[in-house]
Design an enzyme around this catalytic site. Sequence first.
Site, PDB file in Angstrom:
ATOM      1  N   ARG A 134     139.877 -20.208  47.975  1.00 40.45           N
ATOM      2  CA  ARG A 134     140.052 -21.548  46.891  1.00 40.45           C
ATOM      3  C   ARG A 134     140.611 -22.533  47.619  1.00 40.45           C
ATOM      4  O   ARG A 134     141.409 -22.324  48.786  1.00 40.45           O
ATOM      5  CB  ARG A 134     140.956 -21.136  45.705  1.00 40.45           C
ATOM      6  N   LYS A 159     146.375 -17.803  43.554  1.00 37.52           N
ATOM      7  CA  LYS A 159     146.442 -17.919  41.948  1.00 37.52           C
ATOM      8  C   LYS A 159     147.045 -16.900  41.181  1.00 37.52           C
ATOM      9  O   LYS A 159     146.986 -15.655  41.666  1.00 37.52           O
ATOM     10  CB  LYS A 159     144.859 -17.765  41.382  1.00 37.52           C
ATOM     11  N   HIS A 225     134.482 -25.362  46.149  1.00 40.04           N
ATOM     12  CA  HIS A 225     134.644 -23.950  45.430  1.00 40.04           C
ATOM     13  C   HIS A 225     133.379 -23.189  45.428  1.00 40.04           C
ATOM     14  O   HIS A 225     133.539 -22.097  45.317  1.00 40.04           O
ATOM     15  CB  HIS A 225     135.077 -23.955  43.968  1.00 40.04           C
ATOM     16  N   ARG A 228     133.088 -20.586  47.889  1.00 40.36           N
ATOM     17  CA  ARG A 228     133.741 -19.160  47.545  1.00 40.36           C
ATOM     18  C   ARG A 228     132.851 -18.434  46.778  1.00 40.36           C
ATOM     19  O   ARG A 228     132.616 -17.273  46.826  1.00 40.36           O
ATOM     20  CB  ARG A 228     135.003 -19.667  46.878  1.00 40.36           C
ATOM     21  N   HIS A 251     141.129 -11.266  42.614  1.00 40.15           N
ATOM     22  CA  HIS A 251     140.738 -11.388  41.250  1.00 40.15           C
ATOM     23  C   HIS A 251     141.588 -10.548  40.479  1.00 40.15           C
ATOM     24  O   HIS A 251     141.946  -9.509  40.927  1.00 40.15           O
ATOM     25  CB  HIS A 251     139.651 -11.155  40.976  1.00 40.15           C
ATOM     26  N   TYR A 260     129.418 -12.488  39.425  1.00 36.45           N
ATOM     27  CA  TYR A 260     128.336 -12.504  40.543  1.00 36.45           C
ATOM     28  C   TYR A 260     127.217 -11.573  40.507  1.00 36.45           C
ATOM     29  O   TYR A 260     126.601 -11.748  41.345  1.00 36.45           O
ATOM     30  CB  TYR A 260     129.381 -12.151  41.891  1.00 36.45           C
TER      31      TYR A 260
END
Length: 282
Positions: A134, A159, A225, A228, A251, A260
């Site tokens: 990120r 995150k 982004h 990524r 994640h 994805y």
Amino acid sequence: MYNKNHIKEMTRLLTLKGCTPGTINAYQACMKKVLTFLDKPVDDITTDDLLDYLQHMITLGRTSSTINQNHSIINFFFSQVLRKHHIVAPLPFMRKIKKLPEILTITEVEAILNCSQNLKHKTIFMTIYGSGLRIGEVLRLRVSDIDSKKMQLRIKEGKGRKDRYTILSERNLKCLRDYYRTYQPNDLLFFPYSYKDKPMSKNTIEKEFKSTIAAAGINKKVTPHSLRHAFASHLLENGTDIYTIKSLLGHSTLRSTEVYLQLSPSLVFSTKSPLDQESANE
């Protein structure tokens, strides 16, 4: 018109929750805008006032995600800081419109890297794409986070304030070494101009990325982004399993990574139907 003590109290509660400085800044900026827009004492604000503000955001063309993020911040402020949950309870969340992001091809990523004339910006773009970071994560990297022996990058407090390791490519390592020799960072890897103890701003990188994609002749609606996203999609198309990609991206759930699969239709639709497999065995 608002009492700064309310913002201070919100900041105190967020700090006690363990929120990152970026999250706290976002909450502060949002509530200052809300209270300035309403321009009345906090104790006089009603549910209708807050509905007016959210309607104002729709008029400005803000996305459903942005509006819902503001909704959550407003909810925290009134329910946790002012302890007036009844004011925000009737506020509806906007229904999210799930749009798939545009994905950069490998050729387009190469064009971006080739068109980036500044070594620092090129290294940042390459690190985002090469390791699936990120933008906030790449800007917080320290020199000590680079492990050239194990070919890994350590991501501290990503995150959700979670640490993780991700891959470091040989090509990226070479670029990082060129960057190190040129800029001589002390601790923080990327910094503005000669202020080695200060991180670069996201706005700076976003503006540079915008000018770079224009120079590369890319007309897609993409941001840093998107590099990524490209990292994850290209890994998936090359046969990397989705659980490994989930780990590299940091994640929390597989649900976030599964998007994805929709961004890589050639991989999905190249799968043979079990009916055809049964026919082949006959």
